[in-house]
Design an enzyme around this catalytic site. Structure first.
Site, PDB file in Angstrom:
ATOM      1  N   ASN A 127      36.997  35.889  36.617  1.00 55.73           N
ATOM      2  CA  ASN A 127      38.204  35.710  37.441  1.00 55.73           C
ATOM      3  C   ASN A 127      38.746  34.283  37.437  1.00 55.73           C
ATOM      4  OD1 ASN A 127      36.097  34.854  39.077  1.00 55.73           O
ATOM      5  ND2 ASN A 127      37.052  35.581  40.961  1.00 55.73           N
ATOM      6  N   GLU A 137      26.426  31.848  43.590  1.00 53.96           N
ATOM      7  CA  GLU A 137      27.766  31.936  44.205  1.00 53.96           C
ATOM      8  C   GLU A 137      28.190  33.390  44.043  1.00 53.96           C
ATOM      9  OE1 GLU A 137      29.129  29.559  45.826  1.00 53.96           O
ATOM     10  OE2 GLU A 137      27.926  27.852  45.203  1.00 53.96           O
ATOM     11  N   CYS A 168      37.000  35.499  44.835  1.00 52.06           N
ATOM     12  CA  CYS A 168      35.903  35.739  45.776  1.00 52.06           C
ATOM     13  C   CYS A 168      36.292  35.330  47.189  1.00 52.06           C
ATOM     14  CB  CYS A 168      34.664  34.969  45.336  1.00 52.06           C
ATOM     15  SG  CYS A 168      35.005  33.221  45.101  1.00 52.06           S
TER      16      CYS A 168
HETATM   17  P1  NAP Z   1      29.477  40.227  37.509  1.00 50.60           P
HETATM   18  O1  NAP Z   1      29.645  41.583  36.985  1.00 50.60           O
HETATM   19  O2  NAP Z   1      28.364  39.952  38.433  1.00 50.60           O
HETATM   20  O3  NAP Z   1      29.379  39.283  36.223  1.00 50.60           O
HETATM   21  C1  NAP Z   1      29.275  37.870  36.331  1.00 50.60           C
HETATM   22  C2  NAP Z   1      28.593  37.333  35.096  1.00 50.60           C
HETATM   23  O4  NAP Z   1      27.264  37.844  35.047  1.00 50.60           O
HETATM   24  C3  NAP Z   1      29.265  37.735  33.780  1.00 50.60           C
HETATM   25  O5  NAP Z   1      29.141  36.674  32.874  1.00 50.60           O
HETATM   26  C4  NAP Z   1      28.407  38.922  33.353  1.00 50.60           C
HETATM   27  O6  NAP Z   1      28.420  39.154  31.974  1.00 50.60           O
HETATM   28  C5  NAP Z   1      27.036  38.444  33.791  1.00 50.60           C
HETATM   29  N1  NAP Z   1      26.039  39.503  33.929  1.00 50.60           N
HETATM   30  C6  NAP Z   1      26.233  40.798  34.253  1.00 50.60           C
HETATM   31  N2  NAP Z   1      25.033  41.438  34.296  1.00 50.60           N
HETATM   32  C7  NAP Z   1      24.086  40.523  33.993  1.00 50.60           C
HETATM   33  C8  NAP Z   1      22.663  40.556  33.869  1.00 50.60           C
HETATM   34  N3  NAP Z   1      21.972  41.666  34.072  1.00 50.60           N
HETATM   35  N4  NAP Z   1      22.025  39.428  33.533  1.00 50.60           N
HETATM   36  C9  NAP Z   1      22.704  38.285  33.321  1.00 50.60           C
HETATM   37  N5  NAP Z   1      24.047  38.178  33.426  1.00 50.60           N
HETATM   38  C10 NAP Z   1      24.732  39.283  33.769  1.00 50.60           C
HETATM   39  O7  NAP Z   1      30.776  39.713  38.270  1.00 50.60           O
HETATM   40  P2  NAP Z   1      32.284  39.751  37.769  1.00 50.60           P
HETATM   41  O8  NAP Z   1      32.800  41.124  37.896  1.00 50.60           O
HETATM   42  O9  NAP Z   1      32.395  39.070  36.447  1.00 50.60           O
HETATM   43  O10 NAP Z   1      32.976  38.788  38.824  1.00 50.60           O
HETATM   44  C11 NAP Z   1      33.429  39.218  40.056  1.00 50.60           C
HETATM   45  C12 NAP Z   1      32.420  38.902  41.141  1.00 50.60           C
HETATM   46  O11 NAP Z   1      32.151  37.502  41.143  1.00 50.60           O
HETATM   47  C13 NAP Z   1      32.940  39.211  42.514  1.00 50.60           C
HETATM   48  O12 NAP Z   1      31.906  39.776  43.285  1.00 50.60           O
HETATM   49  C14 NAP Z   1      33.324  37.847  43.068  1.00 50.60           C
HETATM   50  O13 NAP Z   1      33.344  37.764  44.460  1.00 50.60           O
HETATM   51  C15 NAP Z   1      32.264  36.987  42.467  1.00 50.60           C
HETATM   52  N6  NAP Z   1      32.687  35.584  42.447  1.00 50.60           N
HETATM   53  C16 NAP Z   1      32.069  34.718  43.306  1.00 50.60           C
HETATM   54  C17 NAP Z   1      32.472  33.396  43.344  1.00 50.60           C
HETATM   55  C18 NAP Z   1      31.830  32.417  44.281  1.00 50.60           C
HETATM   56  O14 NAP Z   1      32.002  31.228  44.063  1.00 50.60           O
HETATM   57  N7  NAP Z   1      31.104  32.851  45.293  1.00 50.60           N
HETATM   58  C19 NAP Z   1      33.482  32.962  42.489  1.00 50.60           C
HETATM   59  C20 NAP Z   1      34.078  33.864  41.623  1.00 50.60           C
HETATM   60  C21 NAP Z   1      33.659  35.189  41.599  1.00 50.60           C
HETATM   61  P3  NAP Z   1      29.403  40.266  31.345  1.00 50.60           P
HETATM   62  O15 NAP Z   1      30.764  39.751  31.534  1.00 50.60           O
HETATM   63  O16 NAP Z   1      28.999  40.321  29.927  1.00 50.60           O
HETATM   64  O17 NAP Z   1      29.134  41.530  32.108  1.00 50.60           O
END
Ligand code: NAP
Length: 493
Positions: free
Chosen positions: A166, A265, A299
């Protein structure tokens, strides 16, 4: 063919036809098995580029490169590290239009949001360039008087950084800049939906003077096994993750096997609370920013809007007018204000949440149904009288949907706000600063916007409580401290 920032400039942002290498040890390479990941333009669903799909072997090579570069980088003078980080900031500013267009192409966000992201992302380099030369230790006398206590702060070691789609630039620089300032070397795994920005930035770091192996970048469709392999290497001492709470939990489990320091995060579910005495226009402006930055894919996005009865109708009507007037379109189009969602799956989730809320009695003030257009679009939507048990009150919507719920008393507002397992961000609008501070201290969240719809700032600690994560990024010392370890030396002389 490799892509770098100059090529993007010359090619007028046209990434079609380019493929990109993994960035390991300062060189661009294909994955060890030659497989590729398609990168899709979410406004059309068309494939616009391909990047290598790294294997465990590639991940091991990236850790090896980070290990090889580690000693020299930690021994590089803080001033020199600072100057390199400052140069990264300057190059990002010079290339900001190119980078913004790239983000908009692969993520879909409106160009104006992408420009905002590049500015924000670049600031992490400027801020950490300034912090890099101000890392100090502690010195004191032991209470017993027998010795002195010296505390030194050392780089923690090799860091694995994992980021979401994002904010493809900012989530990476928010980790890379403090890690490098602290003297660590890193392996970054960006999200597979938005890898192009991470690779364009890797080319820029190298040009800024970041030595080979200090930053390595790899993309994969197999993140679990690759991450497990990297964390199993005893030289890896830090996992810094930004993404969903579910994946964060899995990674905490994996890191616990090797007792690795973790910064997490994670997801959010921000309440946006408007009291009767709020400045209505300011609250509406703030709601539009808090809800619609990145079309709601943030987020910190306002996920639940709680509005006091006396101002409720005026606020709901004002929000409906503003949301209905937004121009929806492909991110790179100059007049777009709300771009597509990242994937079809994301659109389907939003649709499910809206149907659930309407089924429980919510009223649709505008939007509320999937667009017919090609691409992954969902229209700006306002729902009123959303009951507290609606699924969207408990799950991240991650889209352009503003659900409004009525409240009467301050205590009710705080109870609603805290009725979630998340605790990342919250917003409060009131002209009574005393009430604002009281409610801010009653809400369980890591960050509060009081009469502000935007709080992200590299100079302030970003992070959440409860299921929104562990640790802080940015701020004075907070961000860098995540990448350092204290060493205590007891000295007698
Ligand atoms: P996500 O599905 O958790 O993926 C985040 C990252 O983790 C991606 O690079 C993903 O790779 C990787 N990943 C997925 N499964 C994994 C595993 N088993 N082992 C290691 N890495 C893995 O999240 P998203 O859909 O990309 O992002 C949205 C989420 O991020 C929302 O919940 C949002 O609130 C949160 N977010 C939080 C913050 C904060 O600062 N608190 C900031 C931004 C976003 P792939 O892309 O290859 O699946």
């Amino acid at each position: 063919m490799n892509l770098n920032a100059q090529q993007l400039d010359q090619d007028g942002y046209d990434v079609r036809g380019f493929s990109h290498g993994l960035y390991i040890d300062g060189t661009w390479r294909s994955s060890s098995d030659g497989r590729l990941i398609d990168v899709v333009d979410p406004s059309s669903g068309a494939v616009i580029a391909a990047v290598p799909d790294a294997t465990v072997e590639d991940a091991t090579a990236a850790v090896e490169a980070a290990a090889k570069a580690a000693r020299r980088w930690r021994e590089t003078a803080p001033r020199k590290r600072s100057e390199i980080l400052r140069r990264c900031f300057e190059l990002m500013v010079e290339r900001s239009e190119t980078l913004a267009m790239l983000i908009s192409l692969e993520n879909g966000k409106a160009l104006r949001d992408a420009r905002g992201e590049v500015a924000y992302a670049a600031e992490f380099f400027r801020w950490n360039a300034e912090e890099a030369v101000r890392i100090t230790g502690e010195f004191g006398t032991a209470p017993s008087g027998t010795n002195r206590i010296v505390v030194d702060y050392e780089p923690i070691g090799i860091c694995v950084l994992i980021t979401p789609w994002n904010f493809p630039a900012a989530m990476a620089t928010r980790k890379i800049a403090p890690a490098l300032a602290a003297g660590c070397t890193v392996v970054l795994k960006p999200a597979s939906e938005t890898p192009l920005t991470a690779y364009a930035l890797a080319a820029l770091y190298s040009e800024a003077g970041v030595p080979a192996g200090v930053v390595n970048v790899l993309t994969t469709t197999n993140p679990g096994p690759l991450t497990s392999a990297m964390l199993a290497d005893p030289r890896v001492r830090k996992l810094s993750f930004t993404g969903s709470t579910g994946v964060g939990r899995t990674l905490l489990g994996e890191a616990s096997k090797h007792v690795i320091s973790c910064s997490m995060e994670l997801g959010g579910n921000a309440p946006f609370v408007v009291f009767d005495d709020a400045d209505l226009d300011a609250a509406l402006d703030g709601a539009m920013i808090a809800k619609m930055r990145n079309a709601g894919e943030a987020c910190t996005a306002a996920n639940r809007l709680y509005v006091q009865s006396g101002i409720y109708d005026a606020f709901a009507d004002g929000l409906r007018k503003r949301m209905a007037a937004l121009k929806v379109g492909a991110g790179p189009n100059a007049d777009t204000e709300c771009g597509p969602m990242i994937t079809r799956k994301a659109v389907d989730k939003i649709d499910r949440l809206v149907k659930d809320a309407v089924g429980r009695g919510a009223k649709v003030l505008c939007g509320g149904a999937i667009s017919e257009e090609e691409g992954f679009f969902y229209p700006p939507t306002v729902l009123s009288e959303v009951p507290p048990d609606a699924e969207m009150a408990h799950e991240e919507i991650f889209g352009p949907v503003a659900p409004i719920t009525r409240f009467d008393t301050e205590a009710q507002a705080i109870a609603h706000a805290n009725n979630t397992e998340y605790g990342l961000a919250a917003y409060i609008y009131t002209r009574d600063v005393g009430r604002g501070m009281r409610v801010a201290s009653g809400i369980e969240a890591g960050m509060i916007g009081l009469n502000r719809g935007l709080m992200s700032d590299p100079a302030a600690p970003f992070g959440g409580v409860k299921q929104s994560g562990l640790g802080r990024e940015g701020g004075q010392h907070h961000g860098i401290a995540e990448f350092m370890e204290a060493k205590y030396i007891a000295v007698t002389f």
